[in-house]
Design an enzyme around this catalytic site. Structure first.
Site, PDB file in Angstrom:
ATOM      1  N   LYS A 102       5.730 -10.515  -5.228  1.00 42.10           N
ATOM      2  CA  LYS A 102       6.485 -10.582  -3.968  1.00 42.10           C
ATOM      3  C   LYS A 102       7.155 -11.941  -3.837  1.00 42.10           C
ATOM      4  O   LYS A 102       6.730 -12.901  -4.474  1.00 42.10           O
ATOM      5  CB  LYS A 102       5.550 -10.365  -2.792  1.00 42.10           C
ATOM      6  CG  LYS A 102       5.008  -8.950  -2.745  1.00 42.10           C
ATOM      7  CD  LYS A 102       4.340  -8.672  -1.430  1.00 42.10           C
ATOM      8  CE  LYS A 102       3.903  -7.220  -1.340  1.00 42.10           C
ATOM      9  NZ  LYS A 102       5.017  -6.271  -1.350  1.00 42.10           N
ATOM     10  N   GLU A 136       9.915  -8.056  -6.180  1.00 41.71           N
ATOM     11  CA  GLU A 136      10.357  -7.857  -4.799  1.00 41.71           C
ATOM     12  C   GLU A 136      10.751  -9.206  -4.207  1.00 41.71           C
ATOM     13  O   GLU A 136      10.182 -10.235  -4.576  1.00 41.71           O
ATOM     14  CB  GLU A 136       9.219  -7.272  -3.963  1.00 41.71           C
ATOM     15  CG  GLU A 136       8.732  -5.923  -4.440  1.00 41.71           C
ATOM     16  CD  GLU A 136       7.580  -5.412  -3.579  1.00 41.71           C
ATOM     17  OE1 GLU A 136       7.810  -4.497  -2.789  1.00 41.71           O
ATOM     18  OE2 GLU A 136       6.474  -5.966  -3.679  1.00 41.71           O
ATOM     19  N   LYS A 173      11.683   8.806  -8.529  1.00 37.53           N
ATOM     20  CA  LYS A 173      12.978   8.130  -8.687  1.00 37.53           C
ATOM     21  C   LYS A 173      13.790   8.845  -9.764  1.00 37.53           C
ATOM     22  O   LYS A 173      13.285   9.205 -10.819  1.00 37.53           O
ATOM     23  CB  LYS A 173      12.782   6.654  -9.065  1.00 37.53           C
ATOM     24  CG  LYS A 173      12.288   5.826  -7.884  1.00 37.53           C
ATOM     25  CD  LYS A 173      12.180   4.372  -8.269  1.00 37.53           C
ATOM     26  CE  LYS A 173      11.577   3.544  -7.158  1.00 37.53           C
ATOM     27  NZ  LYS A 173      12.493   3.247  -6.079  1.00 37.53           N
ATOM     28  N   ARG A 211      -1.400  10.565  17.250  1.00 38.26           N
ATOM     29  CA  ARG A 211      -2.092  10.390  18.531  1.00 38.26           C
ATOM     30  C   ARG A 211      -1.124  10.238  19.695  1.00 38.26           C
ATOM     31  O   ARG A 211      -1.497  10.415  20.844  1.00 38.26           O
ATOM     32  CB  ARG A 211      -3.010   9.192  18.452  1.00 38.26           C
ATOM     33  CG  ARG A 211      -4.335   9.552  17.823  1.00 38.26           C
ATOM     34  CD  ARG A 211      -5.302   8.434  17.934  1.00 38.26           C
ATOM     35  NE  ARG A 211      -4.737   7.207  17.389  1.00 38.26           N
ATOM     36  CZ  ARG A 211      -5.450   6.129  17.093  1.00 38.26           C
ATOM     37  NH1 ARG A 211      -6.730   6.117  17.322  1.00 38.26           N
ATOM     38  NH2 ARG A 211      -4.892   5.058  16.586  1.00 38.26           N
ATOM     39  N   LYS A 251      -0.472   6.661  -0.903  1.00 43.70           N
ATOM     40  CA  LYS A 251      -1.258   5.567  -1.458  1.00 43.70           C
ATOM     41  C   LYS A 251      -1.785   4.726  -0.296  1.00 43.70           C
ATOM     42  O   LYS A 251      -1.201   4.794   0.784  1.00 43.70           O
ATOM     43  CB  LYS A 251      -0.407   4.737  -2.402  1.00 43.70           C
ATOM     44  CG  LYS A 251       0.505   3.696  -1.735  1.00 43.70           C
ATOM     45  CD  LYS A 251       1.139   2.798  -2.770  1.00 43.70           C
ATOM     46  CE  LYS A 251       1.512   1.461  -2.196  1.00 43.70           C
ATOM     47  NZ  LYS A 251       2.238   0.581  -3.042  1.00 43.70           N
ATOM     48  N   HIS A 260       5.593   7.263  -5.407  1.00 41.82           N
ATOM     49  CA  HIS A 260       7.015   7.569  -5.218  1.00 41.82           C
ATOM     50  C   HIS A 260       7.881   7.069  -6.373  1.00 41.82           C
ATOM     51  O   HIS A 260       9.001   7.519  -6.545  1.00 41.82           O
ATOM     52  CB  HIS A 260       7.527   7.063  -3.866  1.00 41.82           C
ATOM     53  CG  HIS A 260       7.619   5.576  -3.760  1.00 41.82           C
ATOM     54  ND1 HIS A 260       6.560   4.796  -3.365  1.00 41.82           N
ATOM     55  CD2 HIS A 260       8.624   4.727  -4.006  1.00 41.82           C
ATOM     56  CE1 HIS A 260       6.926   3.545  -3.384  1.00 41.82           C
ATOM     57  NE2 HIS A 260       8.179   3.464  -3.773  1.00 41.82           N
ATOM     58  N   ASP A 305      -2.257  -2.952  -5.357  1.00 41.64           N
ATOM     59  CA  ASP A 305      -1.143  -2.400  -4.587  1.00 41.64           C
ATOM     60  C   ASP A 305      -0.008  -1.896  -5.479  1.00 41.64           C
ATOM     61  O   ASP A 305       0.703  -0.968  -5.101  1.00 41.64           O
ATOM     62  CB  ASP A 305      -0.609  -3.474  -3.624  1.00 41.64           C
ATOM     63  CG  ASP A 305       0.367  -2.897  -2.605  1.00 41.64           C
ATOM     64  OD1 ASP A 305       0.003  -1.889  -1.960  1.00 41.64           O
ATOM     65  OD2 ASP A 305       1.484  -3.440  -2.474  1.00 41.64           O
ATOM     66  N   HIS A 363       1.939   2.060  -9.556  1.00 37.61           N
ATOM     67  CA  HIS A 363       3.349   2.188  -9.951  1.00 37.61           C
ATOM     68  C   HIS A 363       3.610   1.720 -11.388  1.00 37.61           C
ATOM     69  O   HIS A 363       4.217   2.436 -12.175  1.00 37.61           O
ATOM     70  CB  HIS A 363       4.247   1.384  -9.002  1.00 37.61           C
ATOM     71  CG  HIS A 363       4.076   1.744  -7.558  1.00 37.61           C
ATOM     72  ND1 HIS A 363       4.001   3.048  -7.139  1.00 37.61           N
ATOM     73  CD2 HIS A 363       3.985   0.994  -6.440  1.00 37.61           C
ATOM     74  CE1 HIS A 363       3.855   3.069  -5.832  1.00 37.61           C
ATOM     75  NE2 HIS A 363       3.840   1.835  -5.373  1.00 37.61           N
TER      76      HIS A 363
HETATM   77  P1  NAD Z   1       1.555   3.363  10.437  1.00 36.64           P
HETATM   78  O1  NAD Z   1       0.410   2.547  10.878  1.00 36.64           O
HETATM   79  O2  NAD Z   1       2.933   2.941  10.750  1.00 36.64           O
HETATM   80  O3  NAD Z   1       1.401   4.841  11.020  1.00 36.64           O
HETATM   81  C1  NAD Z   1       0.165   5.509  11.070  1.00 36.64           C
HETATM   82  C2  NAD Z   1       0.326   6.841  11.769  1.00 36.64           C
HETATM   83  O4  NAD Z   1      -0.965   7.446  11.844  1.00 36.64           O
HETATM   84  C3  NAD Z   1       0.867   6.790  13.195  1.00 36.64           C
HETATM   85  O5  NAD Z   1       1.715   7.905  13.398  1.00 36.64           O
HETATM   86  C4  NAD Z   1      -0.401   6.958  14.031  1.00 36.64           C
HETATM   87  O6  NAD Z   1      -0.174   7.587  15.288  1.00 36.64           O
HETATM   88  C5  NAD Z   1      -1.203   7.890  13.166  1.00 36.64           C
HETATM   89  N1  NAD Z   1      -2.636   7.810  13.453  1.00 36.64           N
HETATM   90  C6  NAD Z   1      -3.438   6.705  13.429  1.00 36.64           C
HETATM   91  N2  NAD Z   1      -4.689   7.037  13.763  1.00 36.64           N
HETATM   92  C7  NAD Z   1      -4.692   8.374  14.015  1.00 36.64           C
HETATM   93  C8  NAD Z   1      -5.685   9.307  14.413  1.00 36.64           C
HETATM   94  N3  NAD Z   1      -6.963   8.966  14.609  1.00 36.64           N
HETATM   95  N4  NAD Z   1      -5.306  10.592  14.556  1.00 36.64           N
HETATM   96  C9  NAD Z   1      -4.039  10.977  14.357  1.00 36.64           C
HETATM   97  N5  NAD Z   1      -3.061  10.149  13.975  1.00 36.64           N
HETATM   98  C10 NAD Z   1      -3.384   8.866  13.813  1.00 36.64           C
HETATM   99  O7  NAD Z   1       1.351   3.569   8.854  1.00 36.64           O
HETATM  100  P2  NAD Z   1       2.484   3.871   7.754  1.00 36.64           P
HETATM  101  O8  NAD Z   1       3.076   2.584   7.324  1.00 36.64           O
HETATM  102  O9  NAD Z   1       3.372   4.953   8.230  1.00 36.64           O
HETATM  103  O10 NAD Z   1       1.601   4.369   6.520  1.00 36.64           O
HETATM  104  C11 NAD Z   1       1.029   5.649   6.462  1.00 36.64           C
HETATM  105  C12 NAD Z   1       0.408   5.840   5.086  1.00 36.64           C
HETATM  106  O11 NAD Z   1       1.423   5.754   4.105  1.00 36.64           O
HETATM  107  C13 NAD Z   1      -0.616   4.773   4.709  1.00 36.64           C
HETATM  108  O12 NAD Z   1      -1.608   5.360   3.906  1.00 36.64           O
HETATM  109  C14 NAD Z   1       0.193   3.789   3.887  1.00 36.64           C
HETATM  110  O13 NAD Z   1      -0.607   3.070   2.985  1.00 36.64           O
HETATM  111  C15 NAD Z   1       1.120   4.734   3.178  1.00 36.64           C
HETATM  112  N6  NAD Z   1       2.373   4.117   2.715  1.00 36.64           N
HETATM  113  C16 NAD Z   1       3.229   3.535   3.610  1.00 36.64           C
HETATM  114  C17 NAD Z   1       4.409   2.997   3.171  1.00 36.64           C
HETATM  115  C18 NAD Z   1       5.400   2.388   4.135  1.00 36.64           C
HETATM  116  O14 NAD Z   1       6.464   1.988   3.668  1.00 36.64           O
HETATM  117  N7  NAD Z   1       5.131   2.330   5.404  1.00 36.64           N
HETATM  118  C19 NAD Z   1       4.730   3.025   1.812  1.00 36.64           C
HETATM  119  C20 NAD Z   1       3.846   3.635   0.924  1.00 36.64           C
HETATM  120  C21 NAD Z   1       2.678   4.174   1.400  1.00 36.64           C
END
Ligand code: NAD
Length: 482
Positions: free
Chosen positions: A330, A211, A177, A46, A143, A173, A230, A235
């Site tokens: 954790k 963790e 590994k 966005r 996930k 992920h 989670d 995993h």
């Molecule tokens: P985040 O909240 O940091 O980022 C979300 C992203 O989605 C942002 O770029 C935001 O602009 C975009 N977004 C939100 N609403 C939107 C919309 N309506 N239209 C378009 N874009 C939109 O989240 P994150 O931590 O990057 O996680 C993303 C996914 O990955 C999630 O499903 C999370 O569970 C998964 N995940 C994250 C991690 C991590 O380490 N951050 C690890 C494993 C899995």
């Protein structure tokens, strides 16, 4: 070997995962010469970036999360030139026409859903509606894949309305590994292990994923999930599958995933007294003390677990009677992900009682210091008589095979390249995910029904004492958190 030219769209391209993992992984693969110069990577979110703003965002992420990579001067610039950005709303019409116009014909298209799970269905529908995806396109789904069996099924159905199963890449992920893949090489590439890999020779299996971090900024989400949803359902379950599965006929996606599915379906229900749930307390008296779990999630009455340990069995011919002990949590004492295959002791010691009893242990360390060691028993060197000692045979391949000082590639590097290559072996199939939820759902329902509150444990400890008792009752002890 470079992959074919591709267009990769990262939905959520400005999010935490894109910043910490996806963009750095792509950069490393670019440095390794695996990403061809024609490839295009489009961030879509966005945010109101243009291409140049997104390149600045990516450059900062790479400097922070892929530092010190030996990449020739100018390579970062060349990589950044591959990036573009589209402002887009997953729930609205903004940006979709623009995105469709930027994609090129006749090359691999991959769409990475790096957004909250509430948007997975919206993205799938709009990719279809706007004609952005073609029949060969791939989608990568992060996930959590569902909250329980019903929601996972619903999500599978939504995705299946627009994409074939062969187009859907559900990421875990842990499967990317290096050591996890090496586990399969060790198991199925050697004559030595497979004949002993069963209930007759293996005493038990332990999997620990510990963790040191707390819930951090994910408190709101985490409090609705807990360690079971989670970590355990995905995993740890995937690791268990790779340890327990029968040898697939080929190292091919469905052959491997069929065998994993059979393991999940053979898992016993877990008895309530074979599970210990915990929730971390604040760290007592320490400098920079961490808040308790309940403070961190802002829910003083939370019954969500930040720790879980359980014992289960894989009820099939190979594993009947062999316990599998799994734990994850954790704010524990150390960051450590370890699988231990504990072989039985020799049936009789020819060296007498004073030599003690010894057993081989195959240890698969996922982090830190990825590697595999086999504990063997040898004679203590010297003239002191026949004293036995246990020593590790080190199969740490990074040292043996990699350039000096090189880290193993990050899991995301391998997995994203597999998406482009069209190889689903290291991704979860829809039925696997559903089967895993079918196993966890009744366990969680039992806690809710009984109104169970997790046991408190000290931050920086090895978890609740009851988890040690779970082992001690069976005459065993946990390994892996030192
Ligand atoms: P985040 O909240 O940091 O980022 C979300 C992203 O989605 C942002 O770029 C935001 O602009 C975009 N977004 C939100 N609403 C939107 C919309 N309506 N239209 C378009 N874009 C939109 O989240 P994150 O931590 O990057 O996680 C993303 C996914 O990955 C999630 O499903 C999370 O569970 C998964 N995940 C994250 C991690 C991590 O380490 N951050 C690890 C494993 C899995």
């Amino acid at each position: 070997i470079p992959v074919d030219p591709f267009d990769l769209v990262i939905f959520g391209g400005t999010g935490d995962l894109a910043r910490r993992k996806i963009l750095p992984a792509l950069f490393r693969r670019y440095c390794a010469g695996q990403i061809p110069p024609e490839a295009v990577i489009i961030g879509a979110a966005r945010a109101d970036y243009d291409a140049s703003g997104y390149r600045d965002f990516a450059a900062e992420a790479i400097r922070e999360f892929a530092p010190g990579r030996s990449c020739e001067d100018g390579t970062l610039g060349q990589f950044l030139d591959r990036l573009d950005f589209v402002t887009l709303d997953a729930r609205g019409d903004t940006g979709w026409g623009d995105l469709a116009a930027r994609l090129q014909q006749g090359r691999v298209r991959a769409f990475y859903f790096s957004v909250g799970p509430g948007l997975f269905g919206d993205l799938a529908e709009r990719l279809h509606k706007w004609g952005v995806a073609d029949p060969d396109s791939r989608i990568v789904v992060e996930k959590p894949f569902g909250h329980d069996l019903a929601t996972a099924r619903e999500l599978n159905q939504t995705l299946a309305a627009h994409f074939q199963e062969s187009q859907i890449y559900r990421i875990d992920h842990y499967l990317g590994k290096e050591t996890v893949q090496n586990l399969m090489a060790v198991r199925f590439g050697n004559m030595l292990f497979e004949p002993l890999w069963n209930a007759q020779y293996v005493d038990h299996i332990q999997i620990t994923v510990a963790e040191t971090v707390g819930v951090g900024g994910r408190g709101e989400y985490y409090d609705t999930a807990g360690a079971m949803r989670d970590m355990m359902q995905n995993h740890l379950m995937q690791l268990l599958c790779l340890i327990a599965m029968e040898p697939p006929a080929r190292f091919e996606p469905d052959a491997v995933r069929d065998e994993k599915l059979k393991v999940i379906r053979a898992l016993d229900d877990v008895l309530p007294h074979h599970i210990v749930r915990g929730q971390y307390d604040a760290q007592q008296g320490a400098e920079n003390a961490h808040p308790s779990y309940r403070e961190a999630v802002g829910n003083p009455r939370s019954k969500t677990e930040s720790y879980i340990a359980l014992k289960t069995h894989v009820s099939n011919w190979r594993w009947a009677g062999t316990p599998f002990y799994l734990r994850t949590g954790k704010r524990l004492k150390a960051r450590s992900s370890v699988i231990s295959v504990m072989f039985k002791e020799t049936p009789h010691s020819i060296f007498g009682a004073e030599a003690g009893r010894h057993a081989n242990v195959l240890t698969i360390r996922l982090q830190p210091n990825e590697g595999i060691t086999l504990q063997v028993t040898i004679k203590e060197p010297g003239p002191g008589g026949m004293r036995l000692v246990d020593v590790p045979l080190d199969m740490t391949f990074a040292e043996a095979l990699g350039p000096e000082g090189s880290d193993p590639p990050d899991a995301y590097e391998r997995l994203i390249m597999d998406v482009i290559r069209g190889n689903q072996t290291l991704f979860m199939r829809g039925d696997e995910v559903e089967a895993a939820w079918a196993w966890t759902d009744p366990i969680i329902a039992g806690w809710v029904r009984r109104g169970e509150v997790p046991k408190p444990y000290d931050s920086g400890s090895t978890g609740p004492g009851d988890a040690d008792l779970l082992m001690q009752r069976d005459g065993r002890e946990w390994r892996g958190i030192v």
